[in-house]
Design an enzyme around this catalytic site. Structure first.
Site, PDB file in Angstrom:
ATOM      1  CD  GLU A 363      -3.126  -0.932   2.142  1.00 51.92           C
ATOM      2  OE1 GLU A 363      -4.237  -1.416   1.909  1.00 51.92           O
ATOM      3  OE2 GLU A 363      -2.857  -0.340   3.223  1.00 51.92           O
ATOM      4  CD  GLU A 435      -4.905  -5.936   2.244  1.00 48.25           C
ATOM      5  OE1 GLU A 435      -5.728  -5.201   2.844  1.00 48.25           O
ATOM      6  OE2 GLU A 435      -3.680  -5.861   2.411  1.00 48.25           O
TER       7      GLU A 435
END
Length: 774
Positions: A363, A435
């Site tokens: 991320e 995710e």
């Protein structure tokens, strides 16, 4: 290899007196955690320390004329190794292995001293540290330690790739850089030799006739043994398989394969990362056999070799990545990250289960210069695998081969995922959901039943949508189990309740969404208690059955109601079935209504069961008024029907039975009715434990069940544990059954024999488990 996991001493505060043995240490065994933590309200500051480990080792006599190394599979997070009180080596990073040569530090047959100064603080100079992190990083020498005796010139690395079933390309590196001379032998799991060849320089091609490909459905493994003329030998396991991410998905052995799975942390209650290999294997087994997954992401760091070995054996596709969480540090920090890429690839590249390298900090924002380096390293060390990097931003700079995207689009009422064209800047490359869900809908095992069902449905919606596009390589949702985190994240007790299981690996309802995608065992879970007191106004609303059966038959107090087989989740192998009719045939079979009146009453009662009388659509209200007028039905008649078919209020508790039907036969059944009869269901990961080069552990999962075997979610009782004999408890001797579920661990104590664990709760008969320690 010679295990040296036993016989260590530990101090929580490193100092010179510990190094020179002028102060005492506590006896510990590896794997070891510098500080055990509570299940709730864990504080990362508890394990942030600079601690010490030490051990005296007798150099084996067989090491005469050879070289000796002490090897650590992992130590969190900065390990400085001393040999005979002299500093020898410092390793930066807590998730990959390292070794220190001790050949010149002692004479075979004599004793030497090994010590490790271990910094488990969140040191901002190395990944994953430098900013906030949504998981705990713990501390300790938490993976195995061993001695390795090698020839003076030895095989430093063997790398095997397979271009097609039967063709193995073997690359051998010798410690002194010389051209390898010797042979390579490929055997099956029984040790039977299938093929052999003399080493043809650094790269040797070997053909194996009739070799079987490795896949999740048939994870066939082979042994490769490489030996040099001087006697140096190295053995690795591998599988024949090809893996490729293309624009339209993932292809394994040339066959399009959807990666269906979950993200996994490597933490366990109380002890953090420090568990023996047997529990690493157990997590892989749960993913494959209980959850029906064919893939897993090792978020957010390389995980135990024992876990990846088990993925090889069970048949789990693995996406593994370097340590990190959003933050990118300075140039020195980046250099460490690049070394971690190198270590990850070199240490894990023979595993057939690993199909994708994560070479980007989870991320993080774009950093082209940095990520050009990480990609270059991975590709140079392993040309056979593609690279990726997990991001939550769309249209990010794509330097990798696959765009891995944390797709948090779904919030309940909107589209489950974002279409590929709006995510990736390069439609010619693969797209993987790395995710989803997670923090978008945290769900505790003790949350209200509507939330537990919605949690499951959100996982199903995302998976179904990803499978429907024909463009997604897979969907790895967040996450396998609940985990402790920093104060910046999670619930008030510092737990992220994002898992489809609780921290002890007890399944929540959402676990059934994964389990029901396989066909090896029957699955049936109901997304409702069917208890009117659990719902506002007694209205059950929409109820789903989570099953891999063809249909579900519903019975009310023994009477057949209806059979359900339709699902809105048409892209899943098995989608949740909507149980949208609790009236069914009962108006005819119980009250004798037929024809048009039966249909009209049925429609009105079903509408009332979903919306309530006041919330019924105007058309249904008018229909009900017309029935009363046309068929001279009194108000009391209507109230009676509503009470018996909708509210079920005021009479005996309704007994609901759901039968799962596959190919005409009932494969599973669930009976739901309020029950005051409670029992303990206690399951151990293994009743047989092995005491030897370190301790062994067994995970014990506990449910409080009602008289029909269903989890008693409101039985949030204290559960007590008593260990006797050759086992001891790990963690406290009492825990709360949260949502009717809890767990504990037992470990061996250093001696063989039998052990007994007694599990008890107020008002419930205790359960005893017997363990055999070999």
């Amino acid at each position: 290899m010679i295990s040296i996991n036993n016989g260590w001493e530990f101090t929580p505060e490193w100092n010179g007196s510990f190094l020179d043995y002028s102060s005492e240490g506590m006896q510990v065994r590896i794997p070891h955690n510098v500080k055990d933590l509570p299940l709730h309200y864990a504080d990362n500051r508890s394990y942030e320390m600079i601690s010490g480990y030490r051990r005296k080792i007798v150099v084996p006599k067989e090491a005469a004329g050879k070289r000796v190394f002490v090897c650590f599979e992992a130590a969190a997070h900065i390990a400085t190794v001393y040999v005979n009180r002299e500093e020898k080596f410092t390793h930066l990073g807590g998730y990959t292995a390292f070794e220190v040569e001790i050949t010149d530090s002692g004479i075979p047959g004599e004793e030497i001293e090994i010590a490790v100064k271990l910094d488990s603080t969140e040191n901002p100079s190395i990944p994953p540290f430098g900013f906030v992190i949504d998981y705990l990083t713990y501390g300790g020498i938490y993976r195995p330690v061993w001695l390795d005796i090698r020839e003076h010139v030895y095989i430093s690395d063997v790398f095997v790739t397979t271009s097609d079933p039967g063709t193995a390309i073997v690359n051998v590196t010798v410690s002194d850089g010389s051209v390898p001379s010797g042979k390579a032998v490929i055997s099956d799991i029984n040790g039977d030799v299938l093929a052999s060849s003399g080493l043809a320089g650094e790269e040797t091609l070997i053909q194996v006739s009739g070799a079987l490909p490795w896949s999740p459905t048939s994870p066939v493994l082979y042994d490769l043994t490489v030996s040099l003329d001087n006697g140096s030998e190295k053995k690795v396991k591998f599988g024949f398989r090809t893996a490729e991410f293309r624009s339209d998905g993932f292809y394994l052995n040339g066959v399009k394969t959807f990666m269906r799975g979950l993200d996994r942390h490597q933490s366990f209650p109380y002890v953090g990362y420090a568990v023996p290999d047997s529990l690493q294997v157990e997590d892989a087994r749960i993913l494959k056999e209980e959850l029906g997954c064919n893939a897993v992401r090792t978020s957010h760091y390389p995980q135990s070799q024992a876990f990846i070995d088990a993925c090889d054996r069970f048949g789990l596709l693995v996406f593994t990545e370097i340590p990190g969480w959003q933050h990118i540090g300075d140039s020195t920090w980046k250099d460490v990250a690049c070394r971690q890429v190198e270590e990850m690839v070199l240490q894990y590249r023979n595993h057939p289960s690993i199909v994708l390298w994560g070479v980007r900090i989870n991320e993080s924002q774009d950093d082209d210069e940095f990520y050009e380096r990480t990609n270059r390293i991975a590709h140079s060390l392993d040309p056979s695998r593609q690279t990726s990097g997990v991001r939550y931003i769309k249209k990010s700079h794509l330097l990798e081969d696959v765009y891995a995207f944390n797709d948090f689009t779904h919030s309940g009422k909107n589209e489950p995922i974002t279409v590929k064209s709006k995510v990736t800047p390069d439609m010619s490359k693969g797209l993987l959901i790395s995710e989803s869900n997670g923090h978008m809908f945290p769900t505790k095992s003790f949350d209200k039943v509507e939330d537990r069902q919605e949690h499951a449905l959100r996982h199903a919606r995302v998976m179904n949508a990803a499978m429907s596009t024909g463009e997604h390589a897979g969907c790895l949702e967040w996450c396998m189990f609940d985990y402790p985190t920093h104060k910046d994240f999670g619930s008030g007790d510092r737990i992220c309740y994002h898992g489809v299981m609780d921290a002890f690996r007890n399944p929540k309802l959402a676990a059934s969404v994964y389990a029901m995608q396989q066909d090896e065992r029957p699955v049936l879970e109901i997304g409702s208690t069917m208890d009117i007191g659990d719902y506002p106004g007694g209205m059950l609303g929409k109820v789903y059955a989570f099953t891999n059966a063809d249909s579900v038959r519903l019975y009310k107090n023994g009477d057949f109601v209806a059979e359900f087989s339709d699902t809105e989740f048409r892209s899943l192998p098995h989608g949740p079935l909507l149980i949208d009719d609790t009236v069914g045939d009962l108006l005819r079979s119980k009250d004798g209504y037929t024809g048009k009146l039966e249909k009209l009453l049925h429609d009105c009662l079903v509408s009332a069961s979903v919306h309530g009388i006041e919330g019924m659509p105007l058309g249904d209200k008018l229909k009900l008024a017309w029935i009363m007028l046309r068929y001279r039905m009194t108000y009391s008649d209507a109230v009676d029907l509503y009470g018996r078919y909708v509210s079920n209020w005021g009479g005996d508790a309704t007994v609901w039975r759901f039968d799962a039907v596959k190919e005409g036969a009932v494969t599973d059944s669930k009976t739901l009715v309020p029950s005051a009869e409670l029992a303990l269901e206690v399951r151990a990961s293994s009743p047989i434990l092995t005491e030897g080069d370190t301790y062994d552990m067994s995970a014990v999962r506990i449910r409080i069940v009602d008289g029909n075997g269903n989890t008693a979610h409101y039985a949030q009782l204290p559960v007590s544990f008593k260990a006797e004999g050759s086992i001891s408890l790990v963690g406290p001797d009492c825990a709360t059954a949260e949502g009717g579920m809890t767990g504990t661990y037992v470990k061996t104590t250093g001696s063989a024999g039998n052990g007994k664990l007694t599990v008890s709760a107020p008002g419930i008969s205790p359960v005893e488990l017997i363990f055999t320690v070999n």
